[in-house]
Design an enzyme around this catalytic site. Structure first.
Site, short mmCIF file in Angstrom:
data_model
loop_
_atom_site.label_atom_id
_atom_site.label_comp_id
_atom_site.label_asym_id
_atom_site.label_seq_id
_atom_site.Cartn_x
_atom_site.Cartn_y
_atom_site.Cartn_z
N LYS A 20 51.79 30.81 40.26
CA LYS A 20 52.59 31.89 39.68
C LYS A 20 53.95 32.03 40.39
O LYS A 20 54.14 31.49 41.48
CB LYS A 20 51.79 33.20 39.76
CG LYS A 20 50.51 33.20 38.90
CD LYS A 20 49.83 34.57 38.93
CE LYS A 20 48.59 34.60 38.04
NZ LYS A 20 47.97 35.95 37.99
N TYR A 26 48.75 35.47 27.75
CA TYR A 26 47.87 36.56 28.19
C TYR A 26 47.48 37.49 27.04
O TYR A 26 47.11 38.65 27.28
CB TYR A 26 48.54 37.36 29.31
CG TYR A 26 48.41 36.72 30.68
CD1 TYR A 26 47.15 36.52 31.27
CD2 TYR A 26 49.53 36.35 31.42
CE1 TYR A 26 47.02 35.96 32.53
CE2 TYR A 26 49.41 35.77 32.69
CZ TYR A 26 48.15 35.59 33.23
OH TYR A 26 48.02 35.04 34.49
N ASN A 47 49.32 37.74 42.59
CA ASN A 47 48.17 37.13 43.26
C ASN A 47 48.17 35.59 43.23
O ASN A 47 47.13 34.95 43.30
CB ASN A 47 46.87 37.70 42.68
CG ASN A 47 46.75 37.46 41.18
OD1 ASN A 47 47.59 36.79 40.60
ND2 ASN A 47 45.70 37.98 40.59
P1 IDP Z 1 42.09 36.78 36.90
O1 IDP Z 1 43.50 36.23 37.01
O2 IDP Z 1 41.39 36.86 38.23
O3 IDP Z 1 41.27 36.07 35.85
P2 IDP Z 1 42.40 38.95 34.96
O4 IDP Z 1 41.55 40.19 34.92
O5 IDP Z 1 42.20 37.91 33.91
O6 IDP Z 1 42.24 38.31 36.43
O7 IDP Z 1 43.91 39.45 34.94
C1 IDP Z 1 44.96 38.54 34.68
C2 IDP Z 1 46.08 38.81 35.66
O8 IDP Z 1 46.60 40.13 35.40
C3 IDP Z 1 45.68 38.88 37.14
O9 IDP Z 1 45.60 37.60 37.73
C4 IDP Z 1 46.78 39.71 37.73
O10 IDP Z 1 47.98 38.98 37.94
C5 IDP Z 1 47.00 40.75 36.63
N1 IDP Z 1 46.17 41.96 36.82
C6 IDP Z 1 44.82 42.06 36.70
N2 IDP Z 1 44.40 43.32 36.93
C7 IDP Z 1 45.51 44.03 37.20
C8 IDP Z 1 45.74 45.42 37.53
O11 IDP Z 1 44.82 46.24 37.62
N3 IDP Z 1 47.04 45.78 37.76
C9 IDP Z 1 48.08 44.89 37.67
N4 IDP Z 1 47.91 43.60 37.36
C10 IDP Z 1 46.65 43.16 37.13
#
Ligand code: IDP
Ligand code: MG
Length: 139
Positions: free
Chosen positions: A10, A50, A113
């Site tokens: 990312k 997404y 992340n």
């Molecule tokens: P993942 O990447 O571990 O599969 P997902 O739930 O699919 O997690 O979420 C996609 C991306 O959205 C995450 O990697 C992160 O960058 C962002 N994200 C997920 N949850 C949150 C949140 O609660 N606040 C802000 N960004 C979030």
């Protein structure tokens, strides 16, 4: 069983110069790149990727983040590649990620992340096709 998964380094991780470290972790885990592409996503390309999250409160912020700078998109191939990559990545929230994972090492918070990884064979198929035509996969 050998399978393919889509990974994204990312914008936050690219900015921190951690591309090499992250690809080395794929190498060591036996996840072989069969396609690699560096690109800057438009906001609409990030939104399409997404789309599954479009009802979530963080969707707009996530799409803005993912289009804020260059990313490296990879297709990784190996035994249990989808699960193996999820294990290498660690939990979505780096604060909850296990020691030794990519997100523990390079993630700043639950949004910034460092990496993406497909979470199932269905999403892997959609995500690989989103970025790569079949003829670009060399494995
Ligand atoms: P993942 O990447 O571990 O599969 P997902 O739930 O699919 O997690 O979420 C996609 C991306 O959205 C995450 O990697 C992160 O960058 C962002 N994200 C997920 N949850 C949150 C949140 O609660 N606040 C802000 N960004 C979030
Ligand atoms: Mg996900």
């Amino acid at each position: 069983m050998s399978e393919r998964t889509l990974a994204i380094i990312k914008p936050d991780a690219v900015k921190k110069n951690t591309i090499g470290d992250i690809i080395a972790r794929y190498d060591k885990a036996g996840l072989r790149p069969v396609a690699i592409r560096m690109m800057k996503l438009s906001k609409s390309t990030a939104e399409g990727f997404y789309a599954v999250h479009k009802a979530r409160p963080f969707f707009d912020s996530l799409s803005t983040f993912m289009s804020s700078g260059p990313v490296v998109v990879l297709v990784l191939q190996g035994d249990n590649a989808i699960k193996k990559n999820r294990e290498l990545m660690g939990a979505t929230d780096p604060a909850k990620a296990e020691a030794g994972t990519i997100r523990k090492a390079h993630g700043a918070n639950i949004e910034f992340n460092a990496v993406h990884g497909s979470d199932s064979s269905e999403t892997a198929k959609f995500e690989i096709g989103y970025f790569f035509p079949e003829m670009d996969l060399v494995g």
